[in-house]
Design a protein around this motif. Structure first.
Motif, mmCIF file in Angstrom:
data_model
loop_
_atom_site.group_PDB
_atom_site.id
_atom_site.type_symbol
_atom_site.label_atom_id
_atom_site.label_comp_id
_atom_site.label_asym_id
_atom_site.label_seq_id
_atom_site.Cartn_x
_atom_site.Cartn_y
_atom_site.Cartn_z
ATOM 1 N N LYS A 14 0.830 -1.207 0.000
ATOM 2 C CA LYS A 14 0.000 0.000 0.000
ATOM 3 C C LYS A 14 0.866 1.259 0.000
ATOM 4 C CE LYS A 14 -3.835 2.284 2.170
ATOM 5 N NZ LYS A 14 -5.214 2.004 2.413
ATOM 6 N N LYS A 17 2.317 1.661 -3.450
ATOM 7 C CA LYS A 17 1.331 2.191 -4.393
ATOM 8 C C LYS A 17 1.144 3.695 -4.205
ATOM 9 C CE LYS A 17 -1.489 -1.894 -5.301
ATOM 10 N NZ LYS A 17 -2.819 -2.507 -5.170
ATOM 11 N N GLN A 45 1.948 -1.570 -12.515
ATOM 12 C CA GLN A 45 1.075 -2.035 -13.598
ATOM 13 C C GLN A 45 -0.358 -2.175 -13.116
ATOM 14 O OE1 GLN A 45 2.988 -5.575 -15.076
ATOM 15 N NE2 GLN A 45 4.650 -4.415 -16.024
ATOM 16 N N GLU A 46 -0.545 -2.629 -11.885
ATOM 17 C CA GLU A 46 -1.899 -2.718 -11.317
ATOM 18 C C GLU A 46 -2.553 -1.346 -11.243
ATOM 19 O OE1 GLU A 46 -2.002 -4.659 -7.525
ATOM 20 O OE2 GLU A 46 -1.040 -6.468 -8.289
ATOM 21 N N LEU A 47 -1.776 -0.351 -10.817
ATOM 22 C CA LEU A 47 -2.307 1.011 -10.720
ATOM 23 C C LEU A 47 -2.700 1.553 -12.094
ATOM 24 C CD1 LEU A 47 0.063 2.737 -8.134
ATOM 25 C CD2 LEU A 47 -2.356 2.178 -7.844
ATOM 26 N N GLU A 48 -1.894 1.247 -13.097
ATOM 27 C CA GLU A 48 -2.151 1.754 -14.438
ATOM 28 C C GLU A 48 -3.402 1.139 -15.058
ATOM 29 O OE1 GLU A 48 1.596 0.966 -16.334
ATOM 30 O OE2 GLU A 48 2.486 2.815 -15.560
ATOM 31 N N LYS A 49 -3.778 -0.060 -14.607
ATOM 32 C CA LYS A 49 -4.990 -0.724 -15.109
ATOM 33 C C LYS A 49 -6.249 -0.033 -14.611
ATOM 34 C CE LYS A 49 -3.037 -5.321 -15.691
ATOM 35 N NZ LYS A 49 -3.089 -6.711 -15.228
ATOM 36 N N HIS A 50 -6.154 0.616 -13.461
ATOM 37 C CA HIS A 50 -7.346 1.254 -12.861
ATOM 38 C C HIS A 50 -7.432 2.646 -13.278
ATOM 39 C CE1 HIS A 50 -6.934 -1.984 -9.600
ATOM 40 N NE2 HIS A 50 -7.755 -2.386 -10.539
#
Length: 50
Positions: A14, A17, A45-50
């Motif tokens: 967290k 992020k 990459q997870e952040l960029e997906k949202h």
């Protein structure tokens, strides 16, 4: 003990992020959190997906 490690890792993820969202560089995030650069890249990459 495993639960503690899991919660600690979730907390570090967290923080990572939040730092990524502020534009902080991956190598610095890895250094201060203890996560690997690959782990931080995955979080990015997870952040960029949202």
């Amino acid at each position: 003990m495993e639960y503690t490690i899991s919660y600690e890792k979730k907390a570090l993820e967290k923080v990572a992020k939040n730092l990524l969202a502020e534009g902080i560089e991956i190598p610095f995030i890895a250094k201060v959190t203890g996560l690997s650069e690959d782990e931080v890249e995955r979080l990015k990459q997870e952040l960029e997906k949202h």
